[in-house]
Design an enzyme around this catalytic site. Structure first.
Site, PDB file in Angstrom:
ATOM      1  N   HIS A 125       0.820  -1.231   0.000  1.00  0.00           N
ATOM      2  CA  HIS A 125       0.000   0.000   0.000  1.00  0.00           C
ATOM      3  C   HIS A 125       0.848   1.272   0.000  1.00  0.00           C
ATOM      4  CE1 HIS A 125      -3.667  -2.194   0.395  1.00  0.00           C
ATOM      5  NE2 HIS A 125      -3.389  -2.671   1.591  1.00  0.00           N
ATOM      6  N   ASP A 162      -2.856 -10.608  -2.468  1.00  0.00           N
ATOM      7  CA  ASP A 162      -3.431 -10.078  -1.232  1.00  0.00           C
ATOM      8  C   ASP A 162      -4.880  -9.655  -1.507  1.00  0.00           C
ATOM      9  OD1 ASP A 162      -2.231  -8.710   1.565  1.00  0.00           O
ATOM     10  OD2 ASP A 162      -3.971  -7.639   0.748  1.00  0.00           O
ATOM     11  N   HIS A 164      -6.389  -7.099  -0.555  1.00  0.00           N
ATOM     12  CA  HIS A 164      -6.464  -5.656  -0.817  1.00  0.00           C
ATOM     13  C   HIS A 164      -5.660  -5.318  -2.069  1.00  0.00           C
ATOM     14  CE1 HIS A 164      -6.921  -6.176   3.622  1.00  0.00           C
ATOM     15  NE2 HIS A 164      -7.936  -5.355   3.417  1.00  0.00           N
ATOM     16  N   ASP A 246      -4.818 -12.712   3.212  1.00  0.00           N
ATOM     17  CA  ASP A 246      -6.058 -12.235   3.821  1.00  0.00           C
ATOM     18  C   ASP A 246      -7.293 -12.429   2.942  1.00  0.00           C
ATOM     19  OD1 ASP A 246      -4.892 -10.380   2.132  1.00  0.00           O
ATOM     20  OD2 ASP A 246      -4.848  -8.750   3.594  1.00  0.00           O
TER      21      ASP A 246
HETATM   22 ZN   LIG Z   1      -4.252  -7.112   2.648  1.00  0.00          ZN
END
Ligand SMILES: [Zn+2]
Length: 309
Positions: A125, A162, A164, A246
């Site tokens: 991120h 991931d 996200h 995740d």
């Molecule tokens: Zn994540």
């Protein structure tokens, strides 16, 4: 050839505070899983700290200084609402990025066919000038830039599973046709980027968003029909994996429904592309994963597949 694992005890000393999901217990759970007898053949190495100049290939130099100067001598400092640093965070962040660079060097030197970096804080991120989403430095992008700068590679790919979207990696790769970024992720979800219409330059960004509650079948279809064909066409000289776990059905931060064997499957498919395209060269680094048991089992499945290459 062997699989290398890069890690360091400093990565356990990054403490984002009580109740924070990105806890030191995560890395302890991963390392405990890799202590099982079946992983005795792994070669473990200490992650060196990245040089600031290595990080400054993807972040402005004054950003690197700003992050390191934000590390408090005691207590906590919030860079944003969920990206918290404490006294151990600076060394952890340097070693997390340094692990990926050292893994690249080892694989390029033929010391191993592939490597897994068991590190935290995560990185995907982190944008060029903005820490966010538990991430300080974009570890995988630092590694990709290192592969180009230190080893002269001209086509470097990152695949990110991931849950996200890896907004930071995408931002760093956006207008560079020598870099490829392919991502599966839940949408809608934090950080909000990652639609199929975000395509970078020459289609070097391939986003395959998945709807909430999507599971193994949807993930494998997205990989088989979108990510892997584009990755193969790109013809990478090195493949990196942003390995967040995740999207597992047990994870508390999202609502995809992957299982451990999906991670083994995806890892094997990526290794197949690596074998055809770049003599098997692949480096993976830990991103998210917040259910400790699912994280441990999924990491083990991922590393088991790496070792089978
Ligand atoms: Zn994540």
């Amino acid at each position: 050839m062997t699989t290398l694992v890069f890690t360091h005890s400093a990565c356990i000393k990054h403490e984002p505070g009580p109740g924070h999901p990105e806890s030191p217990a995560r890395l302890k759970a991963v390392l405990a899983a890799l202590d099982a007898p079946e992983f005795a053949g792994l070669e473990r190495r200490e992650a060196p700290p990245a040089e600031q100049a290595q990080i400054a290939r993807v972040h402005p130099a004054n950003y690197v200084t700003m992050i390191l100067e934000a590390i408090p001598a005691s207590g906590y400092y919030g860079i944003d609402a969920d990206t918290i640093v404490s006294p151990g965070s600076g060394e952890a962040a340097l070693r997390a990025a340094g692990a990926v660079c050292a893994a690249v060097d080892a694989v390029m030197a033929g010391e191993a066919s592939n490597a897994f970096c068991a590190v935290r804080p995560p990185g995907h991120h982190a944008e060029p000038s903005r820490a966010m989403g538990f991430c300080l430095f974009n570890n995988i992008a630092v590694g990709a830039a290192h592969a180009k700068a230190a080893h002269g590679l001209e086509r470097v790919a990152v695949v990110d599973f991931d849950v996200h979207h890896g907004n930071g990696t995408q931002a760093m790769f956006w207008d560079d046709p020598s870099l490829f970024f392919g991502s599966t992720h839940q949408m809608p979800l934090y950080p909000g980027t990652g639609s199929v219409t975000e395509r970078g330059i020459d289609g070097n960004i391939v986003n395959a968003p998945l709807s909430p509650m999507a599971g193994s079948a949807e993930f494998r279809a997205a990989m088989s029909e979108r990510i892997l064909p584009a990755l193969s066409r790109f013809g990478p000289e090195f493949i990196f994996v942003s390995a967040g776990f995740d999207a597992h059905e047990a994870d508390p931060l999202a609502s995809l429904r992957f299982h451990e064997d999906d991670y083994a499957w995806a890892t094997t498919r990526l290794l197949e592309v690596a074998e055809k395209s770049c003599a098997g060269r692949l480096v993976s680094t830990l991103e998210g994963g917040y259910d400790l048991s699912a994280l441990a089992n999924s990491s083990a499945a991922h590393v088991r597949a790496l070792m089978a290459a």
